[in-house]
Design a protein around this motif. Structure first.
Motif, short mmCIF file in Angstrom:
data_model
loop_
_atom_site.label_atom_id
_atom_site.label_comp_id
_atom_site.label_asym_id
_atom_site.label_seq_id
_atom_site.Cartn_x
_atom_site.Cartn_y
_atom_site.Cartn_z
N THR A 150 0.83 -1.20 0.00
CA THR A 150 0.00 0.00 0.00
C THR A 150 0.87 1.25 0.00
OG1 THR A 150 -1.74 -1.15 1.23
CG2 THR A 150 -1.80 1.26 1.22
N LEU B 264 -9.97 -6.52 -2.82
CA LEU B 264 -10.09 -6.14 -4.22
C LEU B 264 -8.73 -5.92 -4.88
CD1 LEU B 264 -13.04 -3.57 -4.06
CD2 LEU B 264 -13.12 -5.95 -4.82
N ALA B 265 -7.72 -5.62 -4.07
CA ALA B 265 -6.39 -5.33 -4.62
C ALA B 265 -5.72 -6.55 -5.24
CB ALA B 265 -5.49 -4.76 -3.52
N HIS C 49 -7.21 -5.55 -8.76
CA HIS C 49 -7.58 -4.17 -9.10
C HIS C 49 -6.59 -3.21 -8.45
CE1 HIS C 49 -11.47 -6.13 -9.84
NE2 HIS C 49 -11.74 -5.12 -10.63
N THR C 50 -6.41 -2.06 -9.07
CA THR C 50 -5.79 -0.93 -8.39
C THR C 50 -6.89 -0.24 -7.60
OG1 THR C 50 -4.18 -0.61 -10.16
CG2 THR C 50 -4.53 1.24 -8.66
N VAL C 51 -6.68 -0.10 -6.29
CA VAL C 51 -7.75 0.41 -5.42
C VAL C 51 -7.31 1.72 -4.78
CG1 VAL C 51 -9.30 -0.09 -3.50
CG2 VAL C 51 -8.45 -1.96 -4.94
N THR D 260 -8.32 4.57 -2.03
CA THR D 260 -9.14 4.97 -0.89
C THR D 260 -8.63 6.31 -0.39
OG1 THR D 260 -7.73 3.71 0.64
CG2 THR D 260 -9.72 2.61 -0.19
N ALA E 255 -10.68 -3.04 0.52
CA ALA E 255 -9.64 -2.67 -0.44
C ALA E 255 -8.59 -3.76 -0.57
CB ALA E 255 -9.00 -1.34 -0.03
N VAL F 62 -10.32 1.09 -9.24
CA VAL F 62 -11.55 1.18 -8.47
C VAL F 62 -11.32 2.15 -7.32
CG1 VAL F 62 -13.22 -0.04 -7.04
CG2 VAL F 62 -12.26 -1.17 -9.04
N ALA F 63 -12.22 3.09 -7.13
CA ALA F 63 -12.15 4.01 -5.99
C ALA F 63 -13.26 3.65 -5.01
CB ALA F 63 -12.31 5.46 -6.46
N LEU F 64 -12.89 3.55 -3.73
CA LEU F 64 -13.84 3.28 -2.66
C LEU F 64 -13.95 4.55 -1.82
CD1 LEU F 64 -12.51 -0.23 -1.49
CD2 LEU F 64 -14.21 0.27 -3.28
N ARG G 112 -17.49 -7.69 -6.74
CA ARG G 112 -16.75 -8.19 -7.91
C ARG G 112 -17.72 -8.53 -9.04
NH1 ARG G 112 -11.52 -9.38 -7.41
NH2 ARG G 112 -10.61 -9.48 -5.31
#
Length: 269
Positions: free
Chosen positions: A2, A44-45, A48-50, A52, A41, A25-27, A264
């Motif tokens: 991270t 999903l990582a 995905h690129t996440v 936050t 996150a 993806v943005a949370l 997902r």
């Protein structure tokens, strides 16, 4: 791994985290910060690129003027700046609660930055019948908090939202010695963010005619709650069928693995 960073904006700085590789993806939440989304996150990582972030004025995101109100449109512009700064293409944005309002505002004002929006239980009063009553109740909750009655404010807030906590949960949440940052964030939410979010109404025509696909998410255990009614009303106005997610308003925290599995599925639609 991270990466934690800050981005300077004209009226302050935004704290954000990036993890993983793959589609962006943005949370986003409001007032929920990056820590609230960390377990989701991390899952999903894997593919995905996440992104936050802490919303403006909350926790590690600082404002030059802490008295500034936080509106969905301001938070959407912050998210636009973050996505532009990352320069990894448009993102799918998952927003929950006040973050759902942020995500919808982003789709409305900066559609070029978004591939899709998943709005999970937005809290906008103007979308339902008797929304003026809900807004008046919100004003009363805020006034109660600002008078110093923290327990009364939270009790009334939960009652207005039709959210029932287990016995003793509220006392555990606000009783005893509290972390100063938690108290500061709580006060900012009541004083400068709650009404500004509940009172905001998205431009339905703009969202219907825009190029951004929108998903309205509702917790399976949120039936009868205010955000359930608001979400169903918004879905109807957009001619959409809501997508059900595990848990309730904060299902992404309490039921993270099953919530991630459902998210997902939505991400592949």
């Amino acid at each position: 791994m991270t990466s934690t960073r800050t981005l300077d904006v004209p009226d302050g700085s935004l704290y954000y985290e990036v993890r993983g590789r793959g589609p962006l993806v943005a949370l986003v939440g409001a007032p929920m910060d990056a820590t609230s989304f960390q377990p989701l996150a991390n899952l999903l990582a894997a593919d995905h690129t996440v992104l936050t972030t802490d919303p403006r004025g909350i926790k590690r995101s600082r404002l030059a003027d802490p008295r500034q109100d936080s509106t969905p449109l301001l938070r959407a512009d912050d998210l636009r700046r973050l996505l532009t700064h990352l320069d990894r293409g448009p993102a799918t944005v998952f927003g929950s609660s006040g973050g759902a309002a942020t995500a919808l505002a982003l789709a409305q004002s900066h559609p070029e930055t978004v591939t899709a929006v998943i709005a999970h239980e937005p809290p906008m009063a103007g979308l339902v019948e008797h929304g003026d009553r809900l807004l008046a109740q919100t004003d009363d909750v805020i006034a109660t908090y600002l008078r110093g009655d923290v327990t009364g404010a939270w009790t009334n807030f939960l009652a207005n939202a039709n959210i029932a906590l287990p016995d003793g949960a509220l006392e555990m949440m606000i009783g005893g010695e509290r972390d100063p940052q938690t108290v500061a964030d709580e006060r900012r939410w009541f004083a400068h963010e709650l009404r500004q979010t509940v009172a905001w109404t998205p431009d339905i025509d703009a969202l219907r005619s825009g190029r951004t696909p929108i998903v309205i998410g509702i917790g399976q255990e949120s039936t009868g709650q205010s955000c359930d009614r608001i979400s169903r009303s918004l879905a109807a106005k957009l001619d959409l069928e809501p997508v059900m997610f595990p848990g309730d308003h904060t299902g992404f925290v309490e039921e993270t693995e099953s919530f991630a599995a459902q998210l997902r599925k939505v991400l592949t639609l």
